[in-house]
Enzyme design. Structure first.
Site, PDB file in Angstrom:
ATOM      1  N   GLY A  15       0.850  -1.201   0.000  1.00 26.50           N
ATOM      2  CA  GLY A  15       0.000   0.000   0.000  1.00 26.50           C
ATOM      3  C   GLY A  15       0.876   1.239   0.000  1.00 26.50           C
ATOM      4  N   GLY A  16       0.303   2.372   0.370  1.00 27.43           N
ATOM      5  CA  GLY A  16       1.059   3.622   0.358  1.00 27.43           C
ATOM      6  C   GLY A  16       2.323   3.538   1.201  1.00 27.43           C
ATOM      7  N   GLY A  72       4.021   0.835   2.313  1.00 30.75           N
ATOM      8  CA  GLY A  72       4.976  -0.153   1.804  1.00 30.75           C
ATOM      9  C   GLY A  72       5.697   0.342   0.558  1.00 30.75           C
ATOM     10  N   GLN A  77     -11.754   4.364  14.799  1.00 25.07           N
ATOM     11  CA  GLN A  77     -12.494   5.522  14.307  1.00 25.07           C
ATOM     12  C   GLN A  77     -13.737   5.107  13.528  1.00 25.07           C
ATOM     13  OE1 GLN A  77     -10.853   8.362  11.070  1.00 25.07           O
ATOM     14  NE2 GLN A  77     -11.020   9.565  12.931  1.00 25.07           N
ATOM     15  N   HIS A  96     -16.172   6.569  10.940  1.00 28.32           N
ATOM     16  CA  HIS A  96     -16.324   7.705  10.031  1.00 28.32           C
ATOM     17  C   HIS A  96     -17.788   8.095  10.036  1.00 28.32           C
ATOM     18  CE1 HIS A  96     -16.197  10.228   6.509  1.00 28.32           C
ATOM     19  NE2 HIS A  96     -14.882  10.103   6.447  1.00 28.32           N
ATOM     20  N   THR A 125     -16.607  10.493   1.250  1.00 22.21           N
ATOM     21  CA  THR A 125     -15.456  11.238   1.767  1.00 22.21           C
ATOM     22  C   THR A 125     -15.849  12.469   2.591  1.00 22.21           C
ATOM     23  OG1 THR A 125     -13.545  12.571   1.168  1.00 22.21           O
ATOM     24  CG2 THR A 125     -15.274  12.446  -0.470  1.00 22.21           C
ATOM     25  N   GLU A 126     -14.968  12.767   3.558  1.00 20.67           N
ATOM     26  CA  GLU A 126     -15.118  13.996   4.335  1.00 20.67           C
ATOM     27  C   GLU A 126     -15.044  15.218   3.413  1.00 20.67           C
ATOM     28  OE1 GLU A 126     -13.211  13.792   8.116  1.00 20.67           O
ATOM     29  OE2 GLU A 126     -12.456  15.823   7.918  1.00 20.67           O
ATOM     30  N   ARG A 150     -13.962  13.882  13.407  1.00 19.68           N
ATOM     31  CA  ARG A 150     -14.833  12.749  13.100  1.00 19.68           C
ATOM     32  C   ARG A 150     -15.525  12.147  14.314  1.00 19.68           C
ATOM     33  NH1 ARG A 150     -11.035   9.905   8.509  1.00 19.68           N
ATOM     34  NH2 ARG A 150     -11.544  11.486   6.950  1.00 19.68           N
ATOM     35  N   HIS A 176     -13.955   2.640  10.399  1.00 21.53           N
ATOM     36  CA  HIS A 176     -13.156   3.201   9.312  1.00 21.53           C
ATOM     37  C   HIS A 176     -11.657   3.070   9.496  1.00 21.53           C
ATOM     38  CE1 HIS A 176     -12.191   5.877   6.047  1.00 21.53           C
ATOM     39  NE2 HIS A 176     -11.597   6.745   6.841  1.00 21.53           N
ATOM     40  N   GLU A 221      -0.938   2.448   8.554  1.00 25.73           N
ATOM     41  CA  GLU A 221      -2.066   2.234   9.466  1.00 25.73           C
ATOM     42  C   GLU A 221      -1.832   1.111  10.474  1.00 25.73           C
ATOM     43  OE1 GLU A 221      -5.949   2.394   7.640  1.00 25.73           O
ATOM     44  OE2 GLU A 221      -6.911   1.708   9.488  1.00 25.73           O
ATOM     45  N   SER A 261      -3.891  10.491   7.676  1.00 21.71           N
ATOM     46  CA  SER A 261      -3.372   9.133   7.556  1.00 21.71           C
ATOM     47  C   SER A 261      -2.451   8.991   6.350  1.00 21.71           C
ATOM     48  CB  SER A 261      -4.500   8.114   7.446  1.00 21.71           C
ATOM     49  OG  SER A 261      -3.930   6.873   7.155  1.00 21.71           O
TER      50      SER A 261
HETATM   51  C1  LIG Z   1     -12.447   4.268   1.996  1.00 21.83           C
HETATM   52  C2  LIG Z   1     -11.293   4.941   2.664  1.00 21.83           C
HETATM   53  C3  LIG Z   1     -10.982   6.261   2.379  1.00 21.83           C
HETATM   54  C4  LIG Z   1      -9.919   6.883   3.003  1.00 21.83           C
HETATM   55  N1  LIG Z   1      -9.646   8.189   2.696  1.00 21.83           N
HETATM   56  C5  LIG Z   1      -8.567   8.791   3.258  1.00 21.83           C
HETATM   57  C6  LIG Z   1      -8.218  10.120   2.894  1.00 21.83           C
HETATM   58  O1  LIG Z   1      -8.845  10.762   2.058  1.00 21.83           O
HETATM   59  N2  LIG Z   1      -7.133  10.668   3.492  1.00 21.83           N
HETATM   60  C7  LIG Z   1      -6.383  10.012   4.422  1.00 21.83           C
HETATM   61  O2  LIG Z   1      -5.408  10.566   4.918  1.00 21.83           O
HETATM   62  N3  LIG Z   1      -6.697   8.737   4.760  1.00 21.83           N
HETATM   63  C8  LIG Z   1      -7.756   8.120   4.195  1.00 21.83           C
HETATM   64  N4  LIG Z   1      -8.067   6.834   4.547  1.00 21.83           N
HETATM   65  C9  LIG Z   1      -7.126   6.087   5.394  1.00 21.83           C
HETATM   66  C10 LIG Z   1      -5.911   5.684   4.575  1.00 21.83           C
HETATM   67  O3  LIG Z   1      -6.278   5.473   3.248  1.00 21.83           O
HETATM   68  C11 LIG Z   1      -5.260   4.406   5.098  1.00 21.83           C
HETATM   69  O4  LIG Z   1      -5.048   4.509   6.469  1.00 21.83           O
HETATM   70  C12 LIG Z   1      -3.921   4.178   4.398  1.00 21.83           C
HETATM   71  O5  LIG Z   1      -4.074   4.214   3.010  1.00 21.83           O
HETATM   72  C13 LIG Z   1      -3.304   2.869   4.823  1.00 21.83           C
HETATM   73  O6  LIG Z   1      -2.159   2.639   4.045  1.00 21.83           O
HETATM   74  P1  LIG Z   1      -1.168   1.455   4.377  1.00 21.83           P
HETATM   75  O7  LIG Z   1      -0.084   1.495   3.366  1.00 21.83           O
HETATM   76  O8  LIG Z   1      -0.824   1.505   5.806  1.00 21.83           O
HETATM   77  O9  LIG Z   1      -2.065   0.141   4.186  1.00 21.83           O
HETATM   78  P2  LIG Z   1      -2.904  -0.411   2.922  1.00 21.83           P
HETATM   79  O10 LIG Z   1      -3.014   0.556   1.819  1.00 21.83           O
HETATM   80  O11 LIG Z   1      -4.166  -0.956   3.502  1.00 21.83           O
HETATM   81  O12 LIG Z   1      -2.009  -1.603   2.396  1.00 21.83           O
HETATM   82  C14 LIG Z   1      -1.789  -2.764   3.153  1.00 21.83           C
HETATM   83  C15 LIG Z   1      -0.883  -3.661   2.367  1.00 21.83           C
HETATM   84  O13 LIG Z   1      -0.476  -4.741   3.192  1.00 21.83           O
HETATM   85  C16 LIG Z   1      -0.564  -5.937   2.485  1.00 21.83           C
HETATM   86  N5  LIG Z   1      -0.831  -7.015   3.445  1.00 21.83           N
HETATM   87  C17 LIG Z   1      -1.760  -7.037   4.424  1.00 21.83           C
HETATM   88  N6  LIG Z   1      -1.718  -8.222   5.059  1.00 21.83           N
HETATM   89  C18 LIG Z   1      -0.743  -8.955   4.479  1.00 21.83           C
HETATM   90  C19 LIG Z   1      -0.220 -10.259   4.663  1.00 21.83           C
HETATM   91  N7  LIG Z   1      -0.722 -11.098   5.583  1.00 21.83           N
HETATM   92  N8  LIG Z   1       0.777 -10.669   3.874  1.00 21.83           N
HETATM   93  C20 LIG Z   1       1.286  -9.866   2.900  1.00 21.83           C
HETATM   94  N9  LIG Z   1       0.821  -8.631   2.674  1.00 21.83           N
HETATM   95  C21 LIG Z   1      -0.168  -8.182   3.456  1.00 21.83           C
HETATM   96  C22 LIG Z   1      -1.701  -5.741   1.498  1.00 21.83           C
HETATM   97  O14 LIG Z   1      -1.521  -6.606   0.394  1.00 21.83           O
HETATM   98  C23 LIG Z   1      -1.525  -4.273   1.126  1.00 21.83           C
HETATM   99  O15 LIG Z   1      -0.638  -4.148   0.058  1.00 21.83           O
HETATM  100  C24 LIG Z   1      -9.132   6.185   3.937  1.00 21.83           C
HETATM  101  C25 LIG Z   1      -9.423   4.860   4.215  1.00 21.83           C
HETATM  102  C26 LIG Z   1     -10.514   4.254   3.616  1.00 21.83           C
HETATM  103  C27 LIG Z   1     -10.824   2.838   3.997  1.00 21.83           C
END
Ligand SMILES: Cc1cc2nc3c(=O)[nH]c(=O)nc-3n(C[C@H](O)[C@H](O)[C@H](O)COP(=O)(O)OP(=O)(O)OC[C@H]3O[C@@H](n4cnc5c(N)ncnc54)[C@H](O)[C@@H]3O)c2cc1C
Length: 564
Positions: A12-13, A15, A230, A232, A244-245, A276, A343, A367, A383
């Site tokens: 994700g973002g 990683g 949280q 939402h 979205t907010e 929120r 959320h 996250e 986030s």
């Molecule tokens: C609908 C929605 C809208 C949002 N809008 C906003 C916004 O506008 N602004 C803001 O700041 N935040 C927003 N958030 C929050 C924010 O998007 C997330 O907190 C953030 O993107 C999380 O990023 P991350 O890289 O931590 O995890 P994620 O993007 O969730 O990525 C997790 C990664 O871990 C991998 N993974 C998980 N478990 C395993 C495993 N067992 N083995 C191997 N890989 C694994 C997955 O494959 C994935 O690639 C929003 C969240 C949601 C749900």
């Protein structure tokens, strides 16, 4: 055995940004493992935007951003970490803009910023209402350009450490089957949140099951502030899918069945743009007290009709699309039915202000981590900022560490353990169905650990969670094949949620105050004397959960009453 110097778990973002900064700063061998294809990570669903004070944010300052964040967190955030995050805001925004993120622009060509909840200035940078999507795609493309190695569709099972240093991980190869040992000097966990524990009403992707967080818990390591989830304020009424907010940021109103903009009774100054936790409680109160809309009075109306079609199409195209598709309502003509939805996980893997855990070489970012920059309540748009800032900082820390870390030899015990666990699931003749139990888990969490909480209900809820944990020992995986066994993955994800649920419940019961997203009817006030501290929870070898507390870092902003 597979061997790397640094393994990043999660595409994700957090990683991907971590991978990019690692790739550009070292010749060490680095790999990203991810259970879903990187561009399908939940970051791609982020809509509203990312907060940062830019050079043209007139009147605003990183200090004002830090104050808003700390106040939003109900003073539970660690202020040294918040300081770092807010100061690095502009640097990460310009960095990703230069790498290709197509931010929406002002007429003068500078990056546009919209108002967001709890913020004293418009500081949320956005790309229409698809900000996360553009960030994720850009970072992935940049990773490919930098030849980052990806093990796509690999599932993290366990973390191997010797009590002092991390030595590796075990993972299941989804495509071909089989448990693998991956030896590595450093691991950055970026596995995302766990709001899927509220299975039946959440804005989260199916895969947000807290796998990394649960692996840390099972490795005997601490999680922090897990009671804070949280809600939402604006999930679509029927599905919990997010609105979205940004919809309120662009001027949307919240109305009850009398058409009243009820936020004036809860946050007279900030109205719809209060943080929120406050807006979610206001909505839930309106519904609970009989002022909800619709035939059952179980939702509230988000009114965008006064914004006009042109603005909605330009700024909120995805919101319109989702409302029409999932709710059958066109926001240009009618208000959108909404209610709170689970959320975001404020709590997670206990790290310090640089993303380090108590085990050398083990880091967490995004996250899944609790740094903590969000404390008891995260501000919208903070986030994605946390994801990038800590993706980058942990990358630099891991490179420094892995460069000098001694060679260790991971034991094979965890591999054998995981092989046995998976074999047992496949050969079980248990009668429990994952789909049923998962629904029950979601219901218990929503009913007993929802927007409002109280002792007797939470204690009853915790008993039910332990029962579910017991029953989960009798689930069966029906598919016995090794390749692409999604039934097995579903089981592993569900078991992670089952381990995490009591880690949320136990501190929620013991935190006898209301702070941020943790709102107790029996203790309606914040109690700084007794609870201005982080909860820390560990899973003991006998299966019990052990709770302790640790101090909050307070610097410039002493706790004060939170008014909006
Ligand atoms: C609908 C929605 C809208 C949002 N809008 C906003 C916004 O506008 N602004 C803001 O700041 N935040 C927003 N958030 C929050 C924010 O998007 C997330 O907190 C953030 O993107 C999380 O990023 P991350 O890289 O931590 O995890 P994620 O993007 O969730 O990525 C997790 C990664 O871990 C991998 N993974 C998980 N478990 C395993 C495993 N067992 N083995 C191997 N890989 C694994 C997955 O494959 C994935 O690639 C929003 C969240 C949601 C749900």
């Amino acid at each position: 055995m597979i061997e790397y110097d640094i393994v990043i778990v999660g595409g994700g973002g957090a990683g991907l940004y971590s991978a990019l900064w690692t790739a550009e700063n070292t010749i060490l061998k680095v790999a990203v493992i991810t259970k879903v294809y990187p561009t399908r990570s939940h970051t791609g669903a982020a809509e509203g935007g990312i907060n940062a004070v830019l050079t043209h944010s007139v009147g605003d300052s990183p200090e004002a951003h830090a104050y808003d964040t700390v106040k939003g967190s109900d003073f539970l955030a660690d202020q040294d970490a918040v300081d770092i995050m807010c100061k690095m805001g502009a640097a990460v925004i310009y960095d990703i803009a230069h790498r290709g993120v197509p931010f929406s622009r002002r007429p003068d060509g500078r990056i546009a910023q919209r108002p967001f909840g709890g913020a004293s200035f418009p500081r949320t940078c956005y790309a229409a209402d698809k900000t996360g999507f553009y960030i994720l795609q850009t970072l992935y493309e940049q990773c490919l350009k930098n030849n980052v190695t990806f093990l796509n569709e690999w599932f993290l099972l366990s973390i191997i450490h010797n009590g002092e240093r991390v030595e590796g991980i075990t993972a299941w190869d989804i495509r071909n089957g089989g448990v693998h040992l991956i030896k590595t000097k450093a691991v950055i966990l970026a596995t995302g949140g766990h709001a899927r524990v509220y299975w039946n009403r959440t804005s989260n992707a199916l895969g947000n099951t807290g796998d990394g967080t649960a692996a840390v818990l099972r490795a005997g390591l601490p999680l922090k502030d897990m009671e804070f989830i949280q809600f939402h304020p604006t999930g679509l009424a029927k599905t919990g899918i997010l609105v979205t907010e940004g919809a309120r940021g662009e001027g949307g109103y919240l109305r009850n069945k009398e058409g009243e903009r009820f936020m004036k009774r809860y946050a007279p100054e900030k109205m719809e743009l209060a943080p929120r936790d406050i807006v979610a409680r206001a909505i839930q109160t309106e519904i609970d007290e009989g002022r909800g809309c619709g035939p059952n009075g179980d939702y509230i109306c988000l009114d965008l009709t006064h914004l006009g079609e042109e603005k909605i199409n330009e700024r909120l195209p995805q919101t319109r699309e989702h409302a029409i598709l999932y709710e059958g309502v066109d926001p240009v003509k009618e208000p959108i039915p909404i209610a709170p939805t689970a959320h975001y996980s404020m709590g997670g893997i206990d790290t310090d202000k640089l993303g380090r855990t108590p085990i050398k070489g083990l880091y967490a970012a995004g996250e899944c981590a609790c740094v903590s920059v969000h404390g008891a309540n995260r501000l919208g748009g903070n986030s994605l900022l946390d994801v990038l800032v800590y993706g980058r900082l942990t990358a630099l820390e891991a490179v420094k560490y892995a460069d000098e870390a001694p060679e260790t030899t991971p034991s094979l015990a965890k591999v054998k353990d995981d092989e046995r666990r998976i074999l047992e699931l496949m050969e079980s003749d248990g009668k429990e169905k994952i789909a049923d139990l998962r629904k029950e888990l979601g219901n218990v969490m929503m009913k007993h650990f929802g927007v409002f909480r109280e002792e007797s209900s939470m204690k009853e809820g915790l008993e039910k969670l332990y029962e579910i944990k017991e029953r989960a020992k009798h689930i069966k995986v029906y598919d016995s094949s090794k390749k692409f066994n999604t039934d097995l993955i579903t089981a592993l994800e569900f078991l992670n949620l089952v381990d995490l649920a009591p880690a949320i419940a136990v501190p929620a019961i013991e935190r006898k105050e209301s702070r941020g997203a943790h709102a107790r009817k029996d203790f309606p006030n914040r109690d700084d004397k007794n609870f201005l501290k982080h909860s820390v929870i560990k899973l003991k070898e006998d299966g019990s959960y052990e709770l302790s507390w640790k101090p909050v870092v307070i610097k410039k902003f002493p706790p004060e009453e939170r008014k909006y």
